[in-house]
Design an enzyme around this catalytic site. Sequence first.
Site, PDB file in Angstrom:
ATOM      1  N   HIS A 112      51.929  29.412  39.742  1.00 45.20           N
ATOM      2  CA  HIS A 112      51.019  30.291  40.316  1.00 45.20           C
ATOM      3  C   HIS A 112      49.802  29.553  40.086  1.00 45.20           C
ATOM      4  O   HIS A 112      49.303  29.151  39.045  1.00 45.20           O
ATOM      5  CB  HIS A 112      50.976  31.793  39.958  1.00 45.20           C
ATOM      6  CG  HIS A 112      49.932  32.458  40.552  1.00 45.20           C
ATOM      7  ND1 HIS A 112      50.242  33.107  42.031  1.00 45.20           N
ATOM      8  CD2 HIS A 112      48.767  32.692  40.207  1.00 45.20           C
ATOM      9  CE1 HIS A 112      49.210  33.606  42.506  1.00 45.20           C
ATOM     10  NE2 HIS A 112      48.195  33.488  41.343  1.00 45.20           N
TER      11      HIS A 112
ATOM     12  N   ASP B  20      50.127  47.225  43.556  1.00 49.57           N
ATOM     13  CA  ASP B  20      49.110  46.016  43.604  1.00 49.57           C
ATOM     14  C   ASP B  20      48.550  46.034  44.940  1.00 49.57           C
ATOM     15  O   ASP B  20      47.410  45.820  45.157  1.00 49.57           O
ATOM     16  CB  ASP B  20      49.887  44.784  43.379  1.00 49.57           C
ATOM     17  CG  ASP B  20      48.795  43.469  43.628  1.00 49.57           C
ATOM     18  OD1 ASP B  20      47.887  43.772  42.656  1.00 49.57           O
ATOM     19  OD2 ASP B  20      48.945  42.571  44.428  1.00 49.57           O
TER      20      ASP B  20
ATOM     21  N   SER C  28      47.105  42.107  38.729  1.00 50.09           N
ATOM     22  CA  SER C  28      47.576  41.733  40.133  1.00 50.09           C
ATOM     23  C   SER C  28      48.587  40.626  40.120  1.00 50.09           C
ATOM     24  O   SER C  28      49.482  40.469  40.820  1.00 50.09           O
ATOM     25  CB  SER C  28      46.281  41.604  41.067  1.00 50.09           C
ATOM     26  OG  SER C  28      46.624  41.285  42.381  1.00 50.09           O
TER      27      SER C  28
ATOM     28  N   LYS D 145      52.960  40.561  40.366  1.00 49.05           N
ATOM     29  CA  LYS D 145      54.009  40.036  41.312  1.00 49.05           C
ATOM     30  C   LYS D 145      54.853  38.823  40.725  1.00 49.05           C
ATOM     31  O   LYS D 145      55.980  38.503  41.214  1.00 49.05           O
ATOM     32  CB  LYS D 145      52.975  39.298  42.533  1.00 49.05           C
ATOM     33  CG  LYS D 145      52.161  40.343  43.149  1.00 49.05           C
ATOM     34  CD  LYS D 145      51.592  39.789  44.411  1.00 49.05           C
ATOM     35  CE  LYS D 145      50.432  39.062  44.129  1.00 49.05           C
ATOM     36  NZ  LYS D 145      49.319  39.878  43.777  1.00 49.05           N
TER      37      LYS D 145
END
Length: 430
Positions: free
Chosen positions: A82, A161, A183, A187
């Site tokens: 990410h 979220d 947050s 995910k």
Amino acid sequence: MRMVDIIHKKRDGFELTHEEIQFFIQGYVKENIPDYQVSALMMAIFFKGMSETELSFLVDEMVKSGDVIDLTAIQGIKVDKHSTGGVGDKTSLIVGPLVASVGVPVAKMSGRGLGHTGGTIDKLESIDGFKTELSETEFIKQVNDVKIAISGQTGHLVPADKMLYALRDVTATVESIPLIASSIMSKKLASGADAIVLDVKVGTGAFMKTMDEAKRLAEAMVTIGESLNRKTVAVISSMNQPLGHEIGNANEVREAIQTLKGEGPEDLQELCLTIASHMVVLGGIFDQVDVAYQSLLSKLKDGSAYDRFKTFIKRQGGNLKSLEAKQAKYHIDVHVKQKGYLHRVDSEGIGIAAMLLGAGRKEKGDPIDHSVGITMHKKLGDELNHDDVIFTIHANRDHVSEVIDRLNKSYDVQENPFEKEGIVYSVIRK
């Protein structure tokens, strides 16, 4: 249990229990707790922070608020990555096939971009026919077959979220390390990965402007991952200038392909190899990052990574030849006004300039023009001579004076040479 008591407790700086966090998350998702009370709690967290224990409880409850993707049918250790977002950041397009080329499964759920940062799904949609929505069965089968799939996020992933972010956005509580970390990590954890590598950007084009902020965010996310039994590593990287040379969706895909062929910009290649090296170590293929780095570099040079990319794109219905037609109508050069060395770059300003052309979104749901963008020909520390081209604007309209003005204000020149900075600052792990 009452919400007002939870607000009072956090306002005074005390640690919330798992039961209190569970009460607040479940109550808010079920719409039993009003926005104004959750807003008050977000502001209390903004000022008082959260402990490592509280953060773990918060993320765990956020994950449980919606679907949790079960990837146990995928063979091997599933590793995800990410990025916290930046200008010209096309790393997922390179890192995914690169990691898959050595046999580590990459099962990635990605989103669309908002503002000056482009999303991976937007970039992939530059390729005609590419299917961004896969069923769970299709997704798992593809990862088992070719070791990589990238799909849009399901609408039922972490509804807590979505609700909290929308509220934070209008209550001036977005810039909270605990809330940003929860947050992102909620995910990633709900997406089913066994291990996660985080690319935390810092600099003029990043959400985190200072190294202190970036380290705090990286450490918080690594702690969350490890506490919830996910191997997690964070790479802190520079966003003091756009990554690579291309900003804009189809242009970034072309630059990603160039990099997968071993011919990409130095900064982009180095960052992708660093992230991928940590991913394959977490995936159990290598024991040492430096050994992994050299092996992955060979995959760029011998064509293996690009071959995997082509297989992945074809499997999801994409036609790579369609990229040739994704060209803007006008190409406008912006020339250097002053001789010297490129000293400072406002990456966010350049990203906003690209957004004004149609490469990004002002608001959710805005259409994307995949063919437009900006090429930045110079990097920090480069020598500039009078009338050198520093930017090329790729536009579908010939009136781009606002974009030119913004680009002219996006950099500074100094008289004397200086040492160039590296792309990777540090690595955070437990």
